[in-house]
Design an enzyme around this catalytic site. Structure first.
Site, PDB file in Angstrom:
ATOM      1  CB  SER A 147      -1.272  -0.412   0.958  1.00 21.69           C
ATOM      2  OG  SER A 147      -1.777  -0.846   0.828  1.00 21.69           O
TER       3      SER A 147
ATOM      4  CE  LYS B 111      -1.278   3.772   2.910  1.00 18.68           C
ATOM      5  NZ  LYS B 111      -0.831   3.288   3.754  1.00 18.68           N
TER       6      LYS B 111
ATOM      7  CE  LYS C 197      -4.299   2.011  -0.713  1.00 23.98           C
ATOM      8  NZ  LYS C 197      -3.774   1.358  -0.725  1.00 23.98           N
TER       9      LYS C 197
ATOM     10  CB  SER D  59      -4.044   1.573   3.839  1.00 23.68           C
ATOM     11  OG  SER D  59      -3.368   1.334   2.733  1.00 23.68           O
TER      12      SER D  59
END
Length: 481
Positions: A68, A410, A71, A301
Protein backbone atom coordinates in the site's frame (compact mmCIF):
# COMPACT_ATOMS: atom_id res chain seq x y z
CA UNK A 1 27.32 -12.78 5.55
CA UNK A 2 27.18 -12.33 9.31
CA UNK A 3 28.51 -15.08 11.51
CA UNK A 4 26.07 -17.26 13.44
CA UNK A 5 27.67 -16.02 16.67
CA UNK A 6 27.14 -12.38 15.75
CA UNK A 7 23.52 -13.11 14.83
CA UNK A 8 22.94 -14.84 18.18
CA UNK A 9 24.53 -12.00 20.18
CA UNK A 10 22.54 -9.36 18.34
CA UNK A 11 19.29 -11.15 19.03
CA UNK A 12 20.14 -11.69 22.70
CA UNK A 13 20.96 -8.00 23.08
CA UNK A 14 17.51 -7.01 21.85
CA UNK A 15 15.71 -9.65 23.92
CA UNK A 16 17.50 -8.76 27.16
CA UNK A 17 17.76 -4.97 26.76
CA UNK A 18 14.72 -3.42 25.07
CA UNK A 19 15.54 -0.21 23.21
CA UNK A 20 19.23 -1.16 23.29
CA UNK A 21 19.98 1.53 20.74
CA UNK A 22 18.95 4.21 23.21
CA UNK A 23 22.09 3.77 25.26
CA UNK A 24 24.47 2.58 22.58
CA UNK A 25 26.97 4.97 21.06
CA UNK A 26 26.02 3.78 17.60
CA UNK A 27 24.19 1.01 15.81
CA UNK A 28 24.98 -0.48 12.43
CA UNK A 29 22.64 -1.91 9.85
CA UNK A 30 24.44 -5.22 10.31
CA UNK A 31 23.25 -5.26 13.91
CA UNK A 32 19.67 -4.70 12.81
CA UNK A 33 19.26 -7.19 10.00
CA UNK A 34 19.77 -10.28 12.24
CA UNK A 35 16.50 -9.31 13.94
CA UNK A 36 14.67 -10.45 10.82
CA UNK A 37 14.17 -14.12 9.85
CA UNK A 38 16.72 -15.75 7.61
CA UNK A 39 15.84 -15.16 3.97
CA UNK A 40 14.34 -11.72 4.51
CA UNK A 41 15.29 -8.99 2.05
CA UNK A 42 15.66 -5.42 3.26
CA UNK A 43 15.81 -2.24 1.18
CA UNK A 44 16.32 1.02 3.06
CA UNK A 45 16.62 4.68 2.21
CA UNK A 46 17.24 7.60 4.57
CA UNK A 47 17.93 11.08 3.22
CA UNK A 48 17.72 14.76 4.03
CA UNK A 49 14.50 16.48 3.02
CA UNK A 50 16.12 19.39 1.20
CA UNK A 51 18.19 17.60 -1.45
CA UNK A 52 17.19 13.95 -0.92
CA UNK A 53 20.89 13.05 -0.65
CA UNK A 54 21.07 9.52 0.78
CA UNK A 55 22.43 9.09 4.28
CA UNK A 56 21.60 5.39 4.15
CA UNK A 57 21.02 3.51 0.92
CA UNK A 58 20.76 -0.24 1.19
CA UNK A 59 19.53 -2.17 -1.87
CA UNK A 60 17.84 1.07 -2.83
CA UNK A 61 17.26 0.01 -6.45
CA UNK A 62 15.89 -3.46 -5.72
CA UNK A 63 12.38 -3.76 -7.15
CA UNK A 64 10.20 -5.15 -4.37
CA UNK A 65 6.44 -5.38 -3.72
CA UNK A 66 5.41 -1.91 -2.47
CA UNK A 67 2.02 -3.02 -1.11
CA UNK A 68 0.00 0.00 0.00
CA UNK A 69 2.94 2.42 -0.09
CA UNK A 70 2.01 2.51 -3.79
CA UNK A 71 -0.95 4.69 -2.80
CA UNK A 72 1.56 7.52 -2.45
CA UNK A 73 2.02 7.44 -6.23
CA UNK A 74 -1.69 7.36 -6.93
CA UNK A 75 -2.32 10.14 -4.43
CA UNK A 76 0.43 12.39 -5.76
CA UNK A 77 -0.65 11.92 -9.37
CA UNK A 78 -4.26 12.71 -8.43
CA UNK A 79 -3.21 15.81 -6.49
CA UNK A 80 -1.06 17.06 -9.37
CA UNK A 81 -3.46 16.37 -12.23
CA UNK A 82 -7.02 16.56 -10.95
CA UNK A 83 -8.43 20.00 -10.17
CA UNK A 84 -8.90 20.91 -6.52
CA UNK A 85 -12.64 21.04 -7.26
CA UNK A 86 -12.69 17.41 -8.45
CA UNK A 87 -15.50 15.24 -7.14
CA UNK A 88 -16.99 12.00 -8.37
CA UNK A 89 -20.55 12.61 -9.58
CA UNK A 90 -23.58 10.32 -9.82
CA UNK A 91 -26.36 11.70 -12.00
CA UNK A 92 -30.06 10.98 -12.47
CA UNK A 93 -31.13 11.87 -16.02
CA UNK A 94 -34.29 11.59 -18.13
CA UNK A 95 -34.74 10.80 -21.80
CA UNK A 96 -38.43 10.71 -22.72
CA UNK A 97 -40.03 7.99 -20.61
CA UNK A 98 -36.64 6.45 -19.79
CA UNK A 99 -34.53 7.24 -16.73
CA UNK A 100 -30.83 6.60 -16.16
CA UNK A 101 -28.42 6.62 -13.25
CA UNK A 102 -24.98 7.54 -14.57
CA UNK A 103 -22.18 6.34 -12.29
CA UNK A 104 -18.60 7.63 -12.38
CA UNK A 105 -16.96 5.49 -9.71
CA UNK A 106 -17.76 7.36 -6.49
CA UNK A 107 -16.15 4.98 -3.97
CA UNK A 108 -18.17 6.38 -1.06
CA UNK A 109 -21.63 6.39 -2.67
CA UNK A 110 -24.26 4.95 -0.31
CA UNK A 111 -27.73 3.51 -0.58
CA UNK A 112 -29.03 6.66 1.09
CA UNK A 113 -27.49 8.73 -1.71
CA UNK A 114 -29.25 6.55 -4.33
CA UNK A 115 -32.53 6.90 -2.43
CA UNK A 116 -32.22 10.69 -2.46
CA UNK A 117 -31.56 10.71 -6.20
CA UNK A 118 -34.48 8.43 -7.00
CA UNK A 119 -36.79 10.44 -4.74
CA UNK A 120 -36.74 13.11 -7.44
CA UNK A 121 -38.94 10.88 -9.62
CA UNK A 122 -42.21 11.06 -7.65
CA UNK A 123 -41.50 14.69 -6.81
CA UNK A 124 -41.53 15.40 -10.53
CA UNK A 125 -44.65 13.36 -11.12
CA UNK A 126 -42.75 10.41 -12.61
CA UNK A 127 -44.67 7.61 -10.88
CA UNK A 128 -44.36 5.36 -13.94
CA UNK A 129 -41.30 5.08 -16.14
CA UNK A 130 -40.37 2.89 -19.09
CA UNK A 131 -36.80 1.64 -18.57
CA UNK A 132 -34.17 2.58 -16.01
CA UNK A 133 -30.56 2.37 -17.15
CA UNK A 134 -27.59 1.83 -14.87
CA UNK A 135 -24.73 3.42 -16.81
CA UNK A 136 -21.18 2.52 -15.80
CA UNK A 137 -19.36 3.25 -19.05
CA UNK A 138 -16.96 5.64 -17.28
CA UNK A 139 -14.73 2.63 -16.54
CA UNK A 140 -13.81 -0.29 -18.79
CA UNK A 141 -11.80 -3.50 -18.62
CA UNK A 142 -10.95 -5.54 -15.55
CA UNK A 143 -12.67 -4.91 -12.25
CA UNK A 144 -9.72 -6.48 -10.42
CA UNK A 145 -6.10 -6.04 -11.41
CA UNK A 146 -3.74 -8.83 -12.48
CA UNK A 147 -1.94 -10.31 -9.52
CA UNK A 148 -4.74 -9.94 -6.98
CA UNK A 149 -4.67 -13.20 -4.97
CA UNK A 150 -7.68 -15.40 -5.80
CA UNK A 151 -8.20 -16.46 -2.20
CA UNK A 152 -8.98 -12.96 -0.87
CA UNK A 153 -11.43 -11.84 -3.55
CA UNK A 154 -14.43 -12.41 -1.25
CA UNK A 155 -13.26 -9.92 1.41
CA UNK A 156 -13.86 -6.20 1.30
CA UNK A 157 -10.30 -4.93 0.91
CA UNK A 158 -10.39 -6.78 -2.42
CA UNK A 159 -13.69 -5.26 -3.55
CA UNK A 160 -13.78 -4.77 -7.34
CA UNK A 161 -13.08 -1.34 -8.80
CA UNK A 162 -16.14 -0.38 -10.83
CA UNK A 163 -17.88 2.75 -12.06
CA UNK A 164 -21.15 1.37 -10.68
CA UNK A 165 -20.08 1.34 -7.05
CA UNK A 166 -22.31 1.35 -3.96
CA UNK A 167 -21.74 0.93 -0.24
CA UNK A 168 -18.01 0.57 -0.89
CA UNK A 169 -18.86 -2.63 -2.82
CA UNK A 170 -18.99 -4.28 0.58
CA UNK A 171 -21.59 -6.11 2.67
CA UNK A 172 -21.26 -6.56 6.42
CA UNK A 173 -22.43 -9.59 8.33
CA UNK A 174 -21.45 -11.96 11.14
CA UNK A 175 -20.99 -15.66 11.80
CA UNK A 176 -22.12 -17.18 15.09
CA UNK A 177 -20.60 -20.20 16.80
CA UNK A 178 -22.02 -21.26 20.15
CA UNK A 179 -20.49 -23.84 22.52
CA UNK A 180 -23.71 -25.93 22.63
CA UNK A 181 -23.96 -26.44 18.87
CA UNK A 182 -21.99 -28.11 16.10
CA UNK A 183 -23.42 -25.69 13.54
CA UNK A 184 -22.54 -22.11 12.73
CA UNK A 185 -25.00 -19.45 11.67
CA UNK A 186 -24.29 -16.60 9.25
CA UNK A 187 -26.31 -13.42 9.50
CA UNK A 188 -26.56 -10.75 6.80
CA UNK A 189 -29.14 -7.94 7.04
CA UNK A 190 -32.30 -8.68 5.09
CA UNK A 191 -31.99 -5.55 2.98
CA UNK A 192 -28.72 -6.77 1.43
CA UNK A 193 -29.36 -8.54 -1.92
CA UNK A 194 -26.84 -11.36 -1.49
CA UNK A 195 -27.24 -15.10 -0.89
CA UNK A 196 -25.50 -17.19 1.74
CA UNK A 197 -24.94 -20.95 1.85
CA UNK A 198 -23.30 -22.15 5.03
CA UNK A 199 -21.78 -25.55 5.79
CA UNK A 200 -19.15 -24.38 8.28
CA UNK A 201 -19.05 -26.40 11.51
CA UNK A 202 -18.40 -25.23 15.04
CA UNK A 203 -15.54 -27.11 16.71
CA UNK A 204 -13.21 -26.87 19.67
CA UNK A 205 -9.77 -25.34 19.22
CA UNK A 206 -8.18 -28.77 19.72
CA UNK A 207 -10.41 -30.30 17.06
CA UNK A 208 -9.61 -27.48 14.67
CA UNK A 209 -5.89 -28.08 15.12
CA UNK A 210 -6.25 -31.86 14.74
CA UNK A 211 -8.34 -31.59 11.59
CA UNK A 212 -6.22 -28.78 10.13
CA UNK A 213 -9.48 -27.00 9.49
CA UNK A 214 -10.23 -23.32 9.01
CA UNK A 215 -13.11 -21.13 7.90
CA UNK A 216 -13.28 -20.95 4.10
CA UNK A 217 -15.27 -18.49 2.00
CA UNK A 218 -15.85 -18.55 -1.74
CA UNK A 219 -18.22 -16.50 -3.88
CA UNK A 220 -19.85 -16.49 -7.30
CA UNK A 221 -20.50 -13.76 -9.83
CA UNK A 222 -24.16 -13.78 -8.75
CA UNK A 223 -23.14 -12.56 -5.26
CA UNK A 224 -23.68 -15.93 -3.60
CA UNK A 225 -21.27 -16.74 -0.76
CA UNK A 226 -20.33 -20.24 0.37
CA UNK A 227 -18.97 -20.92 3.86
CA UNK A 228 -17.28 -24.21 4.59
CA UNK A 229 -14.66 -25.65 6.92
CA UNK A 230 -14.83 -25.01 10.64
CA UNK A 231 -14.74 -22.25 13.21
CA UNK A 232 -13.74 -22.56 16.91
CA UNK A 233 -16.57 -22.00 19.38
CA UNK A 234 -16.89 -18.31 20.17
CA UNK A 235 -18.87 -16.46 22.82
CA UNK A 236 -19.28 -13.50 20.47
CA UNK A 237 -20.04 -13.40 16.74
CA UNK A 238 -17.17 -13.03 14.30
CA UNK A 239 -17.69 -9.89 12.16
CA UNK A 240 -17.58 -10.49 8.41
CA UNK A 241 -17.12 -8.19 5.43
CA UNK A 242 -18.01 -9.58 2.00
CA UNK A 243 -16.76 -8.01 -1.20
CA UNK A 244 -19.62 -7.62 -3.67
CA UNK A 245 -18.55 -9.76 -6.61
CA UNK A 246 -20.70 -8.12 -9.30
CA UNK A 247 -21.62 -4.58 -8.20
CA UNK A 248 -23.96 -3.96 -11.15
CA UNK A 249 -26.15 -6.92 -10.11
CA UNK A 250 -26.05 -5.76 -6.50
CA UNK A 251 -26.98 -2.17 -7.41
CA UNK A 252 -29.74 -3.33 -9.77
CA UNK A 253 -31.45 -5.17 -6.90
CA UNK A 254 -31.09 -2.20 -4.55
CA UNK A 255 -32.47 0.25 -7.14
CA UNK A 256 -35.47 -2.04 -7.74
CA UNK A 257 -36.15 -2.12 -4.00
CA UNK A 258 -35.85 1.66 -3.64
CA UNK A 259 -38.19 2.28 -6.58
CA UNK A 260 -40.75 -0.03 -4.98
CA UNK A 261 -40.46 1.91 -1.72
CA UNK A 262 -41.14 5.12 -3.66
CA UNK A 263 -44.10 3.52 -5.48
CA UNK A 264 -42.45 4.15 -8.84
CA UNK A 265 -43.48 1.53 -11.39
CA UNK A 266 -41.08 0.35 -14.11
CA UNK A 267 -42.99 -0.83 -17.20
CA UNK A 268 -39.86 -2.11 -18.94
CA UNK A 269 -36.61 -3.22 -17.32
CA UNK A 270 -33.80 -2.06 -15.10
CA UNK A 271 -30.87 -2.46 -17.48
CA UNK A 272 -27.11 -2.26 -17.00
CA UNK A 273 -26.40 -0.32 -20.17
CA UNK A 274 -25.33 3.04 -21.48
CA UNK A 275 -27.86 5.83 -20.99
CA UNK A 276 -29.69 7.32 -24.00
CA UNK A 277 -27.57 10.04 -25.60
CA UNK A 278 -30.23 12.74 -25.45
CA UNK A 279 -31.16 13.36 -21.84
CA UNK A 280 -31.65 16.08 -19.26
CA UNK A 281 -30.34 16.02 -15.73
CA UNK A 282 -32.85 15.69 -12.91
CA UNK A 283 -30.46 15.44 -9.95
CA UNK A 284 -26.81 14.96 -9.09
CA UNK A 285 -24.89 13.62 -6.11
CA UNK A 286 -21.34 14.86 -5.56
CA UNK A 287 -18.73 12.89 -3.66
CA UNK A 288 -16.50 14.25 -0.94
CA UNK A 289 -13.81 16.60 -2.31
CA UNK A 290 -10.48 15.28 -3.55
CA UNK A 291 -8.56 16.23 -0.39
CA UNK A 292 -11.01 14.26 1.76
CA UNK A 293 -10.79 11.25 -0.53
CA UNK A 294 -6.99 11.31 -0.49
CA UNK A 295 -6.84 11.71 3.28
CA UNK A 296 -9.05 8.68 3.80
CA UNK A 297 -7.15 6.72 1.16
CA UNK A 298 -3.78 7.37 2.80
CA UNK A 299 -4.75 7.23 6.49
CA UNK A 300 -7.01 4.19 6.26
CA UNK A 301 -5.23 2.59 3.27
CA UNK A 302 -8.50 2.43 1.34
CA UNK A 303 -8.01 0.24 -1.73
CA UNK A 304 -11.26 1.09 -3.50
CA UNK A 305 -10.64 4.82 -3.36
CA UNK A 306 -7.12 4.28 -4.73
CA UNK A 307 -8.20 2.09 -7.64
CA UNK A 308 -11.19 4.22 -8.59
CA UNK A 309 -9.00 7.34 -8.51
CA UNK A 310 -6.49 5.53 -10.73
CA UNK A 311 -9.19 4.82 -13.30
CA UNK A 312 -10.51 8.36 -13.03
CA UNK A 313 -6.99 9.59 -13.85
CA UNK A 314 -6.79 7.29 -16.85
CA UNK A 315 -10.17 8.49 -18.04
CA UNK A 316 -9.28 12.18 -17.82
CA UNK A 317 -5.70 11.93 -19.04
CA UNK A 318 -6.47 9.86 -22.13
CA UNK A 319 -10.10 10.92 -22.71
CA UNK A 320 -11.39 7.35 -22.78
CA UNK A 321 -13.07 5.02 -20.27
CA UNK A 322 -10.79 4.55 -17.31
CA UNK A 323 -9.04 1.24 -16.74
CA UNK A 324 -6.16 -0.17 -14.74
CA UNK A 325 -3.97 -0.02 -17.82
CA UNK A 326 -4.54 3.59 -18.84
CA UNK A 327 -4.68 4.64 -15.20
CA UNK A 328 -1.19 3.28 -14.59
CA UNK A 329 0.03 4.94 -17.81
CA UNK A 330 -1.45 8.23 -16.62
CA UNK A 331 0.23 7.99 -13.20
CA UNK A 332 3.61 7.29 -14.78
CA UNK A 333 3.22 10.16 -17.27
CA UNK A 334 2.04 12.66 -14.63
CA UNK A 335 4.88 11.80 -12.25
CA UNK A 336 7.39 11.84 -15.11
CA UNK A 337 6.36 15.44 -15.76
CA UNK A 338 7.12 16.12 -12.09
CA UNK A 339 10.63 14.66 -12.51
CA UNK A 340 9.93 11.24 -10.99
CA UNK A 341 11.10 8.49 -13.32
CA UNK A 342 9.05 5.32 -12.98
CA UNK A 343 10.05 3.77 -16.28
CA UNK A 344 11.57 0.77 -14.48
CA UNK A 345 8.72 0.39 -12.01
CA UNK A 346 6.12 -2.34 -12.44
CA UNK A 347 2.65 -0.99 -11.69
CA UNK A 348 -0.66 -2.72 -12.40
CA UNK A 349 -3.12 -1.04 -10.01
CA UNK A 350 -3.51 2.04 -7.85
CA UNK A 351 -3.83 0.42 -4.43
CA UNK A 352 -0.76 -1.82 -4.30
CA UNK A 353 -2.91 -4.89 -3.65
CA UNK A 354 -1.49 -6.80 -6.63
CA UNK A 355 1.57 -8.92 -5.98
CA UNK A 356 2.77 -8.03 -9.47
CA UNK A 357 3.67 -4.46 -8.46
CA UNK A 358 7.35 -3.62 -8.03
CA UNK A 359 8.93 -0.39 -6.76
CA UNK A 360 12.32 0.51 -5.32
CA UNK A 361 13.14 2.38 -2.14
CA UNK A 362 14.78 5.11 -4.25
CA UNK A 363 11.60 5.59 -6.32
CA UNK A 364 9.45 5.86 -3.22
CA UNK A 365 11.95 8.31 -1.74
CA UNK A 366 11.62 10.48 -4.86
CA UNK A 367 7.86 10.54 -4.40
CA UNK A 368 8.21 11.45 -0.72
CA UNK A 369 10.76 14.13 -1.56
CA UNK A 370 8.35 15.75 -4.00
CA UNK A 371 5.55 15.62 -1.43
CA UNK A 372 7.66 17.16 1.34
CA UNK A 373 9.16 19.90 -0.85
CA UNK A 374 5.74 20.95 -2.20
CA UNK A 375 3.82 21.67 1.03
CA UNK A 376 1.00 23.43 -0.83
CA UNK A 377 -0.16 19.98 -1.97
CA UNK A 378 -1.06 19.28 1.65
CA UNK A 379 -0.18 15.61 1.35
CA UNK A 380 2.17 15.42 4.33
CA UNK A 381 -0.75 16.23 6.60
CA UNK A 382 -2.78 13.43 5.00
CA UNK A 383 -0.33 10.71 6.11
CA UNK A 384 -0.93 8.64 9.24
CA UNK A 385 1.06 9.64 12.32
CA UNK A 386 2.80 6.97 14.38
CA UNK A 387 0.81 6.14 17.51
CA UNK A 388 -1.82 8.79 16.72
CA UNK A 389 -4.09 7.90 13.80
CA UNK A 390 -4.74 5.80 10.72
CA UNK A 391 -2.86 2.61 10.03
CA UNK A 392 0.02 3.69 12.30
CA UNK A 393 -2.07 4.26 15.42
CA UNK A 394 -1.62 0.76 16.78
CA UNK A 395 1.53 -0.42 14.98
CA UNK A 396 3.41 -1.96 17.88
CA UNK A 397 6.89 -0.95 16.79
CA UNK A 398 6.23 2.80 16.57
CA UNK A 399 3.19 3.59 18.72
CA UNK A 400 5.17 4.58 21.82
CA UNK A 401 7.58 7.40 22.65
CA UNK A 402 9.99 8.52 21.40
CA UNK A 403 8.78 7.40 17.95
CA UNK A 404 5.15 8.28 18.58
CA UNK A 405 4.23 11.51 16.83
CA UNK A 406 7.58 11.82 15.05
CA UNK A 407 6.93 9.56 12.07
CA UNK A 408 4.37 10.35 9.38
CA UNK A 409 4.31 7.58 6.82
CA UNK A 410 2.29 5.37 4.53
CA UNK A 411 2.41 1.75 5.56
CA UNK A 412 2.06 -1.26 3.28
CA UNK A 413 1.70 -4.95 4.01
CA UNK A 414 1.27 -7.98 1.80
CA UNK A 415 2.15 -11.61 2.31
CA UNK A 416 5.81 -11.49 3.38
CA UNK A 417 6.12 -7.70 2.93
CA UNK A 418 6.20 -4.99 5.60
CA UNK A 419 6.85 -1.49 4.31
CA UNK A 420 6.86 2.16 5.37
CA UNK A 421 7.57 5.36 3.44
CA UNK A 422 7.41 8.79 5.02
CA UNK A 423 9.10 11.46 7.13
CA UNK A 424 10.82 11.14 10.49
CA UNK A 425 11.89 13.91 12.89
CA UNK A 426 15.05 13.22 14.92
CA UNK A 427 16.04 14.55 18.35
CA UNK A 428 17.61 17.64 16.82
CA UNK A 429 14.37 18.54 15.05
CA UNK A 430 15.69 17.63 11.62
CA UNK A 431 13.35 15.92 9.14
CA UNK A 432 14.41 12.84 7.20
CA UNK A 433 12.82 10.97 4.33
CA UNK A 434 12.65 7.30 5.31
CA UNK A 435 11.73 4.27 3.20
CA UNK A 436 11.66 0.72 4.51
CA UNK A 437 10.87 -2.25 2.26
CA UNK A 438 11.05 -5.63 3.99
CA UNK A 439 10.25 -8.54 1.70
CA UNK A 440 10.37 -12.36 1.94
CA UNK A 441 9.59 -12.03 5.65
CA UNK A 442 8.53 -15.45 6.95
CA UNK A 443 9.22 -15.95 10.67
CA UNK A 444 9.02 -19.33 12.36
CA UNK A 445 5.97 -18.72 14.51
CA UNK A 446 6.45 -21.83 16.62
CA UNK A 447 10.01 -20.76 17.45
CA UNK A 448 8.97 -17.29 18.64
CA UNK A 449 9.33 -17.03 22.46
CA UNK A 450 6.26 -15.94 24.38
CA UNK A 451 6.01 -12.28 25.40
CA UNK A 452 8.69 -11.34 22.86
CA UNK A 453 7.80 -8.88 20.08
CA UNK A 454 7.71 -10.20 16.55
CA UNK A 455 10.92 -9.88 14.50
CA UNK A 456 9.47 -7.09 12.34
CA UNK A 457 8.40 -5.18 15.45
CA UNK A 458 11.89 -5.46 16.91
CA UNK A 459 13.52 -4.42 13.65
CA UNK A 460 11.32 -1.38 13.10
CA UNK A 461 11.56 -0.22 16.71
CA UNK A 462 15.34 -0.36 16.77
CA UNK A 463 15.70 1.16 13.31
CA UNK A 464 13.56 4.22 13.98
CA UNK A 465 14.88 4.66 17.52
CA UNK A 466 18.44 4.76 16.16
CA UNK A 467 17.46 7.27 13.47
CA UNK A 468 15.72 9.54 15.97
CA UNK A 469 18.78 9.58 18.22
CA UNK A 470 21.32 9.83 15.43
CA UNK A 471 22.93 6.52 16.33
CA UNK A 472 22.61 4.55 13.12
CA UNK A 473 25.76 4.01 11.08
CA UNK A 474 25.95 2.57 7.57
CA UNK A 475 29.18 0.59 8.22
CA UNK A 476 29.05 -3.17 7.84
CA UNK A 477 31.66 -5.10 9.91
CA UNK A 478 34.10 -7.21 7.96
CA UNK A 479 32.84 -10.53 9.28
CA UNK A 480 32.65 -13.85 7.47
CA UNK A 481 31.14 -17.18 8.27
Amino acid sequence: MLSALFRHLALMTIFLVPFASASAASLTLAQLTPLLPKGSQVALWVSDVEQNHPQISEQADALLPPASTQKLLTGLAARLYLPSTFRFSTRLVQSGDDIALIFNGDPLLTRKDIRQLLSQLPRRGLDTINNLYLDGHAFAGRTRAPGWPWDILAVCYSAPSTAITLNHNCVQGAIYSQPDSRLTRVHVPDHQPVSIENQARAVSEDEQATRHCGLDLTATAKNTYYFSGCLPHRARPLPLNFAVQTPSTYVKAIVADELARLNVRVKGDIRVARAPSQSRELARHQSAPLTSLLTRMLRDSDNLIADNLLKALGRRYFQQPGSYRNGVAAVKAILQEAGIDLSQAVLVDGSGLSRNNRLSARQLAQVMHYITTHPTLGMTQMLPTAGVDGTLKYRQSIRHAPIKGRLKAKSGSLYGSFNLAGMLEDDSGKQHIVVQLVSHYHPEEDAQPENVPSPITQFEREFYMALIRGQLRRHWPNLTE
